[in-house]
Design a protein around this motif. Structure first.
Motif, mmCIF file in Angstrom:
data_model
loop_
_atom_site.group_PDB
_atom_site.id
_atom_site.type_symbol
_atom_site.label_atom_id
_atom_site.label_comp_id
_atom_site.label_asym_id
_atom_site.label_seq_id
_atom_site.Cartn_x
_atom_site.Cartn_y
_atom_site.Cartn_z
ATOM 1 N N ALA A 44 -19.312 21.505 70.002
ATOM 2 C CA ALA A 44 -20.061 20.388 70.589
ATOM 3 C C ALA A 44 -20.975 20.878 71.702
ATOM 4 N N ALA A 48 -25.049 20.853 71.545
ATOM 5 C CA ALA A 48 -25.799 20.117 72.560
ATOM 6 C C ALA A 48 -26.804 21.017 73.271
ATOM 7 N N VAL A 61 -26.934 17.706 66.437
ATOM 8 C CA VAL A 61 -26.302 16.805 67.406
ATOM 9 C C VAL A 61 -24.782 16.920 67.345
ATOM 10 N N PRO A 62 -24.091 16.681 68.468
ATOM 11 C CA PRO A 62 -22.625 16.671 68.433
ATOM 12 C C PRO A 62 -22.103 15.504 67.594
ATOM 13 N N GLU A 98 -13.387 15.886 77.585
ATOM 14 C CA GLU A 98 -14.848 15.865 77.666
ATOM 15 C C GLU A 98 -15.309 16.189 79.081
ATOM 16 N N PRO A 101 -21.065 14.927 81.724
ATOM 17 C CA PRO A 101 -22.340 15.283 81.092
ATOM 18 C C PRO A 101 -23.377 15.723 82.113
ATOM 19 N N ALA A 105 -28.431 15.374 79.563
ATOM 20 C CA ALA A 105 -27.773 15.587 78.276
ATOM 21 C C ALA A 105 -27.911 14.359 77.388
ATOM 22 N N ASP A 106 -27.975 14.600 76.075
ATOM 23 C CA ASP A 106 -27.979 13.503 75.116
ATOM 24 C C ASP A 106 -26.580 12.908 75.072
ATOM 25 N N LEU A 108 -23.118 11.206 73.976
ATOM 26 C CA LEU A 108 -22.407 11.116 72.717
ATOM 27 C C LEU A 108 -22.430 9.665 72.250
ATOM 28 N N ARG A 219 -29.218 8.340 67.825
ATOM 29 C CA ARG A 219 -29.100 9.335 68.886
ATOM 30 C C ARG A 219 -30.398 9.352 69.678
ATOM 31 N N ARG A 222 -32.976 14.733 69.405
ATOM 32 C CA ARG A 222 -32.950 15.454 68.129
ATOM 33 C C ARG A 222 -32.699 14.544 66.930
#
Length: 502
Positions: A44, A48, A61-62, A98, A101, A105-106, A108, A219, A222
């Motif tokens: 992941a 990312a 993508v994760p 986790e 972030p 960051a994109d 999740l 998302r 990406r």
């Protein structure tokens, strides 16, 4: 089934969130190849950061699964749909916490309230049920068989295809000698309207065009590359891509095909390549904001811009605001005036007529819908989700839901907003009356009991209230009469177009 029934009966179950269920379906049907399950921490992180799995395989993508903390030590889980029907078995390879972030960051697709996620391969048990248009949800291997390796131009879309895109698709498909594959991307809500809109213009495309809806969670980063991977899994050789970077082109598993710019030629009353039109004759098409404004006000959508069938689907999915469902969600401390405002607004709307109004007061919901729940964070969140679900259904059917829970947590309010906005509109009202004033008003003595430790986990005293940063309206009732405060909310609804005054 691939697992013995007796074994399944003893396994713990988990119902993933909507985005994760969509990911699960694409993992199971091969649309997310080469993935065979949910990613672990290392994969992941590398995906990312660099758009690649830890072994170097490109993946944009994760794809992860949030789990509650009480399941992190399980070796296998049954993943079910919202009705509890088993869909797959997850064999746990890793449970991972986790990290916080990075600011850019994109995110999740599903939040993990516990902070835990679980990785591992998934084994199918049964095909998900889909409801409307299930006959179109053909798996990738069957679509590839239909395309038989011939050139195929995919267009992956979350919005209807208007006249410009239709012209560009016809031109590009003819140039490539390719069959058109339309992949309506189904996020949360509005699936049927998008699919109907796409089907309504299929006759405007080359005669053998395929339409295959795909449950792909949206998302923010990406997404082009993700849709390229999915389109390639369905057998596409090219992806309709109006804009992309050199890095996108290098990373894509198929050819990104940029259409020639098209515009509406006012002199001939047709859409055609922009290069062939005198600049003075180019008419700009409505922006997304202008189109939304037309729908909000119930005005006609220009026929030169889109087909009548698509316009009808847009109007059906987005009726004018005065007929569209809306949830007015009050949040604030106990004693802030939420219930008074909610009752007053509900009464005012009912007196005016024209809208179906349902009041979901926090105390009443606690007694009837959420009886037996405690005031732990988990149960508070569940109570708010239940309110959100009911409000979303009221909104979906064109009603006005007026809600007045404390709703102290940002993440849960955001979840409710997402649920409701998949069905209609959401107005968040922060009743920001200060704590001291709320305590002064407290006729039941709840604050005194909380300060004495008699009532644990009391919002504002021993449990936090996370003030919203996304409120559509903020009202401090300490300096307003109830009538004036209600009028402010009512005026906001009038200004937004949800209530007509004429």
């Amino acid at each position: 089934m691939t697992t013995e029934t007796g074994e399944l009966r003893d396994l713990p179950t988990l119902t993933p969130g909507p985005a994760e269920l969509a990911d699960l379906e694409l993992l199971l049907n091969g649309a997310f190849q080469p993935l065979t399950g949910f990613l672990g921490a290392v994969d992941a992180a590398t995906v990312a950061a660099a758009g690649r799995l830890s072994d170097g395989t490109p993946w944009p993508v994760p794809v992860t699964l949030a789990v509650p903390e009480d399941l992190v030590k399980e070796e296998r889980l049954i993943l079910t749909d919202p009705e509890g029907v088993p869909l797959a078995v997850l064999t746990a390879a890793e449970a991972w916490k986790e990290p916080a972030p990075a600011p850019d960051a994109d995110p999740l697709p599903e939040p993990a309230p516990s902070g835990w996620r679980m990785a591992g391969p998934v084994t199918p048990l049964r095909t998900p049920e889909h409801g409307p248009f299930r006959g179109l949800r053909v798996p990738p291997d069957e679509v590839r068989l239909e395309l038989a390796g011939a050139p195929a131009l995919a267009v992956a879309t979350r919005t209807p295809l208007h006249r410009r895109q239709l012209g560009q698709l016809r031109q590009l498909a003819e140039k490539l000698g390719a069959r058109v594959l339309v992949l309506p991307l189904l996020g949360e809500g509005g699936h049927d309207a998008l699919v109907r809109a796409v089907l309504s213009v299929r006759r405007e495309l080359p005669g053998d065009a395929l339409v295959v809806p795909v449950p792909l969670a949206e998302r923010h980063g990406r997404e082009l590359l993700l849709t390229a991977h999915v389109a390639a899994a369905y057998g596409a050789t090219h992806l309709f891509a109006p804009s992309f970077t050199a890095a996108d082109e290098e990373a894509a598993p198929l050819t990104l095909a940029a259409p020639e710019p098209w515009a509406f030629d006012e002199s001939l009353d047709v859409w055609r390549p922009t290069a062939k039109i005198d600049p003075d004759d180019v008419r700009d098409e409505p922006t997304d904001e202008e189109l939304a404004d037309l729908l909000d006000r119930g005005e006609e959508i220009p026929e030169w811009f889109t087909t009548p069938a698509v316009a009808e689907e847009l109007r059906r999915a987005h009726p004018p605001r005065h007929r569209r469902g809306v949830t007015v969600f009050f949040t604030g401390l106990s004693g802030s005036g939420k219930s008074t405002l909610a009752r007053g607004l509900s009464d005012m709307l009912v007196e005016r007529g024209g809208r179906t109004v349902t009041l979901l007061d926090g105390d009443v919901v606690r007694r009837l819908l959420s009886a037996g729940l405690t005031f732990s964070r988990e149960d508070r969140d569940l109570n708010i989700r239940r309110i959100g679900y009911v409000a979303a259904e009221i909104t979906r059917h064109g009603g006005v839901a007026v809600c007045a829970p404390i709703a102290p947590y940002t993440a849960t309010r955001a979840e409710v907003r997402r649920m409701v906005e998949a069905a209609g509109d959401f107005v968040l009202v922060h009743v920001s009356t200060p704590l001291a004033e709320c305590e002064r008003r407290d006729r039941k003595g709840l604050y005194a009991k909380a300060r004495a430790g008699v009532i644990p986990e009391f919002t504002g005293i021993s449990d936090p209230y996370e003030a919203p940063e996304d409120a559509d309206l903020t009202i401090d009732t300490s300096g307003l009469s109830p009538h004036d405060a209600v009028t402010r909310v009512f005026d906001h609804l009038v200004a937004g177009g949800w209530v007509r005054t004429g």
